[in-house]
Design a protein around this motif. Structure first.
Motif, PDB file in Angstrom:
ATOM      1  N   GLU A  61     -33.762 -60.996   4.742  1.00 61.19           N
ATOM      2  CA  GLU A  61     -34.834 -60.068   5.076  1.00 61.19           C
ATOM      3  C   GLU A  61     -35.540 -59.592   3.807  1.00 61.19           C
ATOM      4  O   GLU A  61     -36.760 -59.467   3.772  1.00 61.19           O
ATOM      5  N   VAL A 111     -43.408 -60.612   9.059  1.00 58.39           N
ATOM      6  CA  VAL A 111     -43.014 -59.222   8.878  1.00 58.39           C
ATOM      7  C   VAL A 111     -41.979 -58.839   9.922  1.00 58.39           C
ATOM      8  O   VAL A 111     -40.981 -58.177   9.623  1.00 58.39           O
ATOM      9  N   ALA A 112     -42.214 -59.291  11.151  1.00 54.31           N
ATOM     10  CA  ALA A 112     -41.262 -58.981  12.220  1.00 54.31           C
ATOM     11  C   ALA A 112     -39.918 -59.650  11.948  1.00 54.31           C
ATOM     12  O   ALA A 112     -38.859 -59.053  12.143  1.00 54.31           O
ATOM     13  N   LEU A 113     -39.966 -60.893  11.476  1.00 55.19           N
ATOM     14  CA  LEU A 113     -38.729 -61.595  11.158  1.00 55.19           C
ATOM     15  C   LEU A 113     -37.988 -60.915  10.012  1.00 55.19           C
ATOM     16  O   LEU A 113     -36.776 -61.011   9.900  1.00 55.19           O
ATOM     17  N   SER A 114     -38.735 -60.267   9.139  1.00 50.75           N
ATOM     18  CA  SER A 114     -38.121 -59.760   7.915  1.00 50.75           C
ATOM     19  C   SER A 114     -37.627 -58.329   8.065  1.00 50.75           C
ATOM     20  O   SER A 114     -37.001 -57.807   7.156  1.00 50.75           O
ATOM     21  N   MET A 115     -37.918 -57.685   9.199  1.00 49.83           N
ATOM     22  CA  MET A 115     -37.416 -56.330   9.358  1.00 49.83           C
ATOM     23  C   MET A 115     -35.919 -56.395   9.642  1.00 49.83           C
ATOM     24  O   MET A 115     -35.504 -57.027  10.604  1.00 49.83           O
ATOM     25  N   PRO A 116     -35.105 -55.753   8.818  1.00 51.46           N
ATOM     26  CA  PRO A 116     -33.658 -55.825   9.041  1.00 51.46           C
ATOM     27  C   PRO A 116     -33.308 -55.192  10.387  1.00 51.46           C
ATOM     28  O   PRO A 116     -33.872 -54.168  10.749  1.00 51.46           O
ATOM     29  N   SER A 117     -32.405 -55.825  11.118  1.00 45.41           N
ATOM     30  CA  SER A 117     -31.985 -55.251  12.391  1.00 45.41           C
ATOM     31  C   SER A 117     -30.655 -54.537  12.209  1.00 45.41           C
ATOM     32  O   SER A 117     -30.070 -54.541  11.140  1.00 45.41           O
ATOM     33  N   GLN A 122     -31.166 -49.036   8.889  1.00 50.85           N
ATOM     34  CA  GLN A 122     -32.228 -48.035   9.031  1.00 50.85           C
ATOM     35  C   GLN A 122     -32.915 -47.730   7.701  1.00 50.85           C
ATOM     36  O   GLN A 122     -34.133 -47.723   7.603  1.00 50.85           O
ATOM     37  N   ARG A 125     -34.892 -50.645   6.321  1.00 46.93           N
ATOM     38  CA  ARG A 125     -36.090 -50.821   7.119  1.00 46.93           C
ATOM     39  C   ARG A 125     -37.164 -49.821   6.695  1.00 46.93           C
ATOM     40  O   ARG A 125     -38.326 -50.165   6.543  1.00 46.93           O
ATOM     41  N   LEU A 129     -40.834 -50.664   5.264  1.00 39.06           N
ATOM     42  CA  LEU A 129     -42.017 -50.145   5.918  1.00 39.06           C
ATOM     43  C   LEU A 129     -42.880 -49.397   4.909  1.00 39.06           C
ATOM     44  O   LEU A 129     -44.102 -49.512   4.906  1.00 39.06           O
ATOM     45  N   GLU A 154     -48.796 -41.966  11.264  1.00 32.93           N
ATOM     46  CA  GLU A 154     -48.332 -42.621  12.507  1.00 32.93           C
ATOM     47  C   GLU A 154     -49.493 -42.945  13.433  1.00 32.93           C
ATOM     48  O   GLU A 154     -49.443 -43.910  14.191  1.00 32.93           O
ATOM     49  N   LEU A 157     -50.936 -46.045  12.111  1.00 33.65           N
ATOM     50  CA  LEU A 157     -50.040 -47.134  12.516  1.00 33.65           C
ATOM     51  C   LEU A 157     -50.353 -47.577  13.945  1.00 33.65           C
ATOM     52  O   LEU A 157     -50.530 -48.767  14.225  1.00 33.65           O
ATOM     53  N   ALA A 162     -51.135 -51.472  14.270  1.00 37.16           N
ATOM     54  CA  ALA A 162     -50.457 -52.123  15.399  1.00 37.16           C
ATOM     55  C   ALA A 162     -51.325 -53.188  16.077  1.00 37.16           C
ATOM     56  O   ALA A 162     -50.841 -54.301  16.323  1.00 37.16           O
ATOM     57  N   TYR A 165     -51.330 -56.353  13.871  1.00 35.99           N
ATOM     58  CA  TYR A 165     -50.043 -57.049  13.837  1.00 35.99           C
ATOM     59  C   TYR A 165     -49.769 -57.754  15.159  1.00 35.99           C
ATOM     60  O   TYR A 165     -49.332 -58.900  15.195  1.00 35.99           O
TER      61      TYR A 165
END
Lengths: 197, 197
Positions: A61, A111-117, A122, A125, A129, A154, A157, A162, A165
């Motif tokens: 990530e 970006v979605a793939l790289s967001m740590p789950s 937390q 992430r 961000l 926000e 965002l 949003a 993206y």
């Protein structure tokens, strides 16, 4: 009499490794079969040892985030137009331009793939961000310094970041004309909103 | 004299395969190391032959889309409240509830993973998007049948769907209260927009 000549070591510099690895990630992301973004696959494509990937980036990530942020910053530059509306519109224009190129769409999807789950991620992430929203934060700070009142982060965002993206992720082309201005109008020209909590 | 007894074959039914494979995908998505969503990995986890995955789903993206749509439809049901505003608010409430659970966030993130990439995948992508936007389309159709004028699909995508997806992907909690209503207000109570092209 023969003397042993030292063989010149073809060792890549740190910057060469970074360039090769970034390029390998971009190529793997483009794989129509779906990206194989394991460290061994990336290392093989880049021609480097995969232990150096672990050492340098720590996690997949983090590597993906480095690639994405570096490329998007290059292709989606931040313009100081002198007004909040101008800056936000220029930012949205950069986003629309990125969405219109295959590499741009790939990067935004990544970006979605790289967001740590995972719950433990937390903090990581939040850090990633922060890097991605850094451009928006500078726009807000410049506006505040000029005496303008920028919308909360926000809200930007939700209403500006949003849609761009999600269109990149879903492959939905933005309207051919006027889309950056439309998004900014929705953001700046609506009634002020009571804060939510 | 012995007669050969047919050994009972422990063959999973089609529905059992589907359930086991879906569960395997959910588990792999939750892997903190990052999901290994190759067909062999999914097949091994599910205890099925990986050729049956190819036969049934064809591609990893198609399998992921099947899992995501099935789960989200179960956990994010469509309510007929009798009004456009009520239906959209209920839909957004379902989205917010999903974002607040770890599995819901994973599933919404997986939408991004499951969107086929590559220029050739345009049609497949449009089909998957259609399945995901089916709930929104029914809300629009019900509204039109009641004589209400629903916003265009793309505007609902930008202002209602996109914020929820991006918050799930980035792990940004929605405001604690009033968020579904806020999104719907932005969508329905703004000035009418000139069509863009």
């Amino acid at each position: 009499m023969t003397s042993k000549q030292p063989t010149p070591r073809l060792r890549k510099s740190s910057e060469q490794v970074r360039t090769a690895v970034h390029q390998a990630v971009i190529e793997l992301l483009s794989d129509p079969e779906g990206p194989d973004l394991t460290f061994p696959a990336i290392a093989q494509r880049a021609g480097v040892n995969h232990t150096s990937l672990y050492r340098r980036w720590g996690s997949r990530e983090a590597l993906l985030a480095d690639v994405v942020v570096t490329r998007l910053e290059r292709d989606w530059p931040l313009t100081d137009t002198g007004s909040l509306r101008g800056d936000l519109t220029a930012w949205a224009e950069g986003g629309v331009a990125s969405i219109r190129t295959p590499e741009g769409r790939l990067l935004i999807r990544a970006v979605a793939l790289s967001m740590p789950s995972g719950a433990a991620a937390q903090q990581e992430r939040a850090g990633q961000l922060g890097r991605r929203m850094a451009a928006i934060e500078s726009i807000r700070e410049r506006a505040a310094a000029r005496g303008e009142t920028p919308p909360p982060l926000e809200r930007i965002l939700d209403q500006l970041v949003a849609p761009l993206y999600v269109r990149a992720i879903f492959g939905i082309d933005p309207p051919a004309t006027g889309y950056p201005e439309l998004l900014v109008r929705r953001l700046l020209d609506a009634e002020p909103e009571a804060p939510t909590s």
